[in-house]
Design a protein around this motif. Structure first.
Motif, PDB file in Angstrom:
ATOM      1  N   LYS A  45      56.686  31.866  47.583  1.00 57.93           N
ATOM      2  CA  LYS A  45      55.990  31.359  46.400  1.00 57.93           C
ATOM      3  C   LYS A  45      54.915  32.366  45.946  1.00 57.93           C
ATOM      4  O   LYS A  45      54.796  32.679  44.755  1.00 57.93           O
ATOM      5  CB  LYS A  45      55.336  30.015  46.736  1.00 57.93           C
ATOM      6  N   ASP A  52      57.728  47.358  44.692  1.00 59.54           N
ATOM      7  CA  ASP A  52      57.341  46.349  43.708  1.00 59.54           C
ATOM      8  C   ASP A  52      56.135  45.533  44.170  1.00 59.54           C
ATOM      9  O   ASP A  52      55.417  44.966  43.350  1.00 59.54           O
ATOM     10  CB  ASP A  52      58.523  45.428  43.416  1.00 59.54           C
ATOM     11  N   ASN A  69      56.654  35.687  44.696  1.00 60.57           N
ATOM     12  CA  ASN A  69      57.255  35.502  43.358  1.00 60.57           C
ATOM     13  C   ASN A  69      56.183  35.440  42.281  1.00 60.57           C
ATOM     14  O   ASN A  69      56.370  35.945  41.172  1.00 60.57           O
ATOM     15  CB  ASN A  69      58.136  34.245  43.341  1.00 60.57           C
ATOM     16  N   ALA A  70      55.034  34.833  42.595  1.00 56.88           N
ATOM     17  CA  ALA A  70      53.954  34.736  41.631  1.00 56.88           C
ATOM     18  C   ALA A  70      53.383  36.123  41.298  1.00 56.88           C
ATOM     19  O   ALA A  70      53.165  36.435  40.127  1.00 56.88           O
ATOM     20  CB  ALA A  70      52.847  33.827  42.154  1.00 56.88           C
ATOM     21  N   HIS A  91      65.658  40.685  48.980  1.00 52.65           N
ATOM     22  CA  HIS A  91      64.760  41.809  48.725  1.00 52.65           C
ATOM     23  C   HIS A  91      65.065  42.991  49.650  1.00 52.65           C
ATOM     24  O   HIS A  91      65.529  42.806  50.767  1.00 52.65           O
ATOM     25  CB  HIS A  91      63.295  41.385  48.919  1.00 52.65           C
ATOM     26  N   ALA A 127      63.648  42.724  44.492  1.00 53.86           N
ATOM     27  CA  ALA A 127      62.500  43.626  44.544  1.00 53.86           C
ATOM     28  C   ALA A 127      62.478  44.453  45.832  1.00 53.86           C
ATOM     29  O   ALA A 127      63.099  44.097  46.826  1.00 53.86           O
ATOM     30  CB  ALA A 127      61.213  42.808  44.436  1.00 53.86           C
ATOM     31  N   LEU A 148      54.886  39.036  41.698  1.00 54.72           N
ATOM     32  CA  LEU A 148      55.924  39.847  41.053  1.00 54.72           C
ATOM     33  C   LEU A 148      56.076  39.465  39.580  1.00 54.72           C
ATOM     34  O   LEU A 148      56.372  40.302  38.744  1.00 54.72           O
ATOM     35  CB  LEU A 148      57.270  39.681  41.766  1.00 54.72           C
ATOM     36  N   ALA A 149      55.834  38.203  39.268  1.00 57.06           N
ATOM     37  CA  ALA A 149      55.924  37.730  37.885  1.00 57.06           C
ATOM     38  C   ALA A 149      54.725  38.178  37.057  1.00 57.06           C
ATOM     39  O   ALA A 149      54.742  38.110  35.830  1.00 57.06           O
ATOM     40  CB  ALA A 149      56.062  36.205  37.858  1.00 57.06           C
ATOM     41  N   GLY A 150      53.669  38.633  37.748  1.00 53.56           N
ATOM     42  CA  GLY A 150      52.493  39.105  37.026  1.00 53.56           C
ATOM     43  C   GLY A 150      51.504  37.988  36.918  1.00 53.56           C
ATOM     44  O   GLY A 150      50.608  37.874  36.172  1.00 53.56           O
TER      45      GLY A 150
END
Length: 121
Positions: free
Chosen positions: A113, A47, A116-117, A26, A2, A119-121
């Motif tokens: 953590k 992102d 990533n959360a 990243h 990202a 970015l995952a939506g």
């Protein structure tokens, strides 16, 4: 991976976050104040944004509000990372459009953590 925009006026924090993000693959974009952060976000469409609050000029609350209200940037998740640890600050940050709120100092594990959360939506 990202493209992450870091908006922070502290060279130490900028270095720390850049090192962590690049270690995890990243690409990092940088702005040293809120106004430059908003402009760079509009131009580059990262992102995610890691946003400090206490900065000269446009602070992190104001910058986050501008990004969340702008049609072109409202889908970019903002994570506030700050020394302001009062519950009212966290609530206010969320009301401005932040997806998450972390208090400095932030560990690498917590940062990744949380990032990533969002970015995952």
């Amino acid at each position: 991976m990202a493209r992450i925009l870091i908006v922070d006026d502290s060279p130490t924090e900028m270095y720390k976050f850049t090192s962590i993000l690049e270690k995890h693959g990243h690409e990092v974009l940088k702005a040293e104040n809120g106004a430059d952060g908003v402009a760079l976000a509009r131009q580059e469409k990262p992102d995610a944004v890691l946003m400090d609050i206490v900065m000269p000029g446009l602070n992190g609350f104001q910058a986050t509000r501008q990004l969340s209200k702008d049609e072109g940037t409202r889908s970019i998740p903002v994570i506030m990372i700050t020394t302001k640890d009062q519950e009212t600050d966290k609530v206010w940050g969320t009301r401005q459009g932040a997806r998450d709120y972390l208090t400095k100092p932030v560990t690498e594990e917590t940062l990744m953590k949380t990032l990533n959360a969002v970015l995952a939506g």
